[in-house]
Design an enzyme around this catalytic site. Structure first.
Site, PDB file in Angstrom:
ATOM      1  N   ASP A  61       0.842  -1.195   0.000  1.00 19.45           N
ATOM      2  CA  ASP A  61       0.000   0.000   0.000  1.00 19.45           C
ATOM      3  C   ASP A  61       0.880   1.248   0.000  1.00 19.45           C
ATOM      4  OD1 ASP A  61      -2.934   1.097   0.760  1.00 19.45           O
ATOM      5  OD2 ASP A  61      -1.429   2.234   1.874  1.00 19.45           O
TER       6      ASP A  61
ATOM      7  N   HIS B  72      -7.808   9.526  -1.869  1.00 26.49           N
ATOM      8  CA  HIS B  72      -7.190   9.477  -0.538  1.00 26.49           C
ATOM      9  C   HIS B  72      -8.077  10.082   0.553  1.00 26.49           C
ATOM     10  CE1 HIS B  72      -2.907   9.181   1.304  1.00 26.49           C
ATOM     11  NE2 HIS B  72      -3.817   8.881   2.189  1.00 26.49           N
TER      12      HIS B  72
END
Length: 317
Positions: A52, A120
């Site tokens: 990630d 995000h």
């Protein structure tokens, strides 16, 4: 550990599968590229296949270099063995900036595609930011419909195999679901025994959206608030760990897994990397789960760490 022992979960309607445990590359304070690259290579050796990253972490480039080296030295045979997640930063949360942003991330990663690309935060910054917390005068609401349309275009173009969001509430997800041609596959949020996200998790399950838990041990950014060791020093978790012959971290990670979420762990320590993978051949009892359910709740990565006066904004989100 053989990577085949890490369970996988199906995400998105395309039938893509994702390892349920991955390793994160965000560091606070930021660390050097060589350290990140070395940690990724160690994680691949330990059995991790899900990584990630995000544009804002500054870790895309060292992650890409580690993947290239892993291929070169034979740790993996193909890039397809890995699952890579990255994220659209708030400075590029605008329809015309999304595709250039993912292309920049792909360039950083030296990859032809990302497996999962996330928005995000449900926010837009009016300019690139160079310090945190971000001044509130540059923070604006995101035009989610146009940005999501551009995210869908990223998937249709093959730049990413799946799309999703991060730090989105049920209300924000409802908004996307009302118009999305491709619904979000994943919502990555803070989730741990001290921030259990029960309602959000149930909502996401009902809508076929996988919750991916960042900060399963409380989060590094929480260090500013003294939260880094809150989970590891929790007496309830320590008692369960002692009774089971496990580490406190393993108890917290297993708890997240038992909620049906995937987990993003983060450790640059080889032994802890391996320990964090050993959560699949045992389970928590009903009594254990009840004890954890009663823990006091407090988020360890509040928006105020990222944005000035973030408390007011968090209530709106």
């Amino acid at each position: 550990m053989d990577e085949n022992r890490i369970p996988e979960v199906s995400i998105a309607s395309c039938g893509l599968t994702m390892p349920v445990i991955g390793t994160g590359t965000a560091t606070y304070p930021p660390t050097d590229a060589e350290t990140i690259k070395s940690a990724v290579l160690e994680a691949i050796k330990a059995g991790y296949r899900h990584f990630d990253t995000a544009f804002v972490y500054g870790s895309e480039q060292p992650l890409g270099e580690a993947v290239a080296e892993a291929l070169n030295i034979g740790l993996i045979k193909s890039r397809d063995e890995l699952f890579i997640t990255s994220k659209l930063w708030c400075s590029f949360a605008e329809k015309d900036l999304v595709i250039p942003a993912i292309k920049k991330s792909l360039q950083n990663l030296q990859l032809e595609y990302i497996d999962l690309y996330l928005i995000h935060w449900p926010l837009k910054f009016s300019k690139e930011v160079s310090r945190f917390p971000v001044p509130k005068e540059v923070v604006f609401p995101i035009d989610i419909k146009s940005v999501w349309n551009a995210m869908e275009e990223c998937q249709l173009l093959g730049l990413t195999k799946a799309i999703g969001v991060s730090n989105f509430s049920s209300r924000r997800l409802e908004d996307i679901l009302s118009f999305a041609k491709i619904p979000p596959a994943v919502n990555q949020v803070e989730m741990n025994p001290f921030w259990q996200q029960k309602e959000l998790n149930e909502f996401c399950k009902a809508k076929g959206i996988l919750v991916s838990a960042h900060s399963p041990l409380g989060g590094t950014t929480g260090a500013k608030l003294g939260d880094t060791n809150r989970i590891l020093e929790c007496d309830v978790l320590k008692e369960i760990a002692t009774a089971k012959g496990k580490t406190t971290a393993q108890i917290a990670l297993r708890w997240v897994y038992e909620q049906g979420a995937s987990v993003i762990t983060k450790s640059f320590n080889k032994d802890r990397m391996k320990q964090n993978l050993h959560i699949f051949d045992w389970s928590l009892s009903r009594e254990d789960l009840d004890k954890i359910s009663g823990l006091p709740q407090r988020k360890s990565t509040p928006l105020s760490l990222i944005i000035e006066s973030g408390e007011e904004l968090e209530a709106e989100l």
